[in-house]
Scaffold this motif. Structure first.
Motif, short mmCIF file in Angstrom:
data_model
loop_
_atom_site.label_atom_id
_atom_site.label_comp_id
_atom_site.label_asym_id
_atom_site.label_seq_id
_atom_site.Cartn_x
_atom_site.Cartn_y
_atom_site.Cartn_z
N GLN A 258 -11.70 -2.76 1.94
CA GLN A 258 -11.03 -2.78 0.31
C GLN A 258 -12.02 -3.34 -0.55
N SER B 275 -3.91 4.04 1.70
CA SER B 275 -5.39 4.50 2.34
C SER B 275 -5.75 5.45 3.65
N TYR C 92 -11.58 1.22 -2.00
CA TYR C 92 -12.06 1.20 -1.30
C TYR C 92 -12.80 2.64 -0.85
#
Length: 237
Positions: free
Chosen positions: A84, A67, A104
């Motif tokens: 998240q 991410s 996310y």
């Protein structure tokens, strides 16, 4: 094991593999309103295929590292807020099982949202929220969920200030809350509440070269917000 048996075993493993992707809803806020970053990944027939900033988790990577890699690729800085959402499942194109997406959402300030020419060439572009109707089902679901989460969290915390410049006017702050909550606010009530909570500090500067009365600039009061957060933050109107 015979050759055909090996081939069947390989096919079995392929069709039982679960793919895990990271899909990031990247928001920024400017004079036009709330925007989300989309990437155009054209198919073999050169048809447009707009989607969220995404990537598969590669071997040796974690959910967090993947991410962060996505955000740094498109934003090019560590100056962003990211949180998240949850796991989403959807039918796989490559497996008999479902694939999993970890969603996310990230909040990026306007000054950090300028896309490089390389990213534009890759098909990255900012869209207003009401211009995202072309998303596929999976990414549309993740975007809708992130908007609901943002609407909830902006009243429970100070995360909304991550979308404002370091120095902002109270009118900019009010427009941000109006945009996300989908309501029209009373300017006097907004000023009174934000001052009562001590969420902003006067930086002793005003707008320049404006045709209207110059507004004061403020910055987010992080120290006072942290004290408020310990007691329970409530910024509802």
């Amino acid at each position: 094991m015979k050759k055909n048996d090996n081939r069947k075993a390989g096919i079995t493993r392929q069709y039982n593999t679960i793919g895990i992707s990271i899909d990031c809803v990247i928001f920024n806020f400017d004079d036009e309103g709330l925007k989300v970053l989309l990437v155009n990944e054209k198919d073999q027939k050169e048809n447009e295929n707009w989607g969220l900033a995404s990537d598969w988790i590669s071997e040796g990577e974690t959910i967090e590292s993947t991410s962060n890699k996505i955000l740094k690729k498109y934003i090019g800085t560590d100056n962003f807020f990211m949180e998240q959402l949850k796991a989403f499942s959807y039918p796989s194109q490559y497996s008999l099982k479902e694939d999993i997406s970890i969603g996310y959402y990230a909040l990026v300030k306007k000054e950090n949202s300028v896309l490089s020419n390389d990213l534009k060439a890759l098909g990255a572009r900012w869209f207003k929220i009401d211009e995202t109707l072309r998303l596929n089902y999976k990414h549309h679901s993740i975007l809708e969920y992130s908007l609901k989460e943002l609407k909830k969290r902006i009243c429970q915390s100070g995360i909304g200030f991550n979308l404002l410049p370091e120095k902002f006017t109270l009118l900019q702050a009010m427009h941000l809350y109006e945009e996300i909550l989908g309501v029209e606010m009373n300017k006097s009530n907004f000023r009174r509440k934000i001052f009562q909570m001590g969420l902003v500090l006067d930086v002793d500067e005003k707008e320049e070269d404006v045709s209207h009365r110059a507004a004061k600039f403020y910055k987010f009061n992080i120290e006072n917000y942290e004290k408020l957060a310990q007691r329970g933050f409530n910024f509802k109107f």
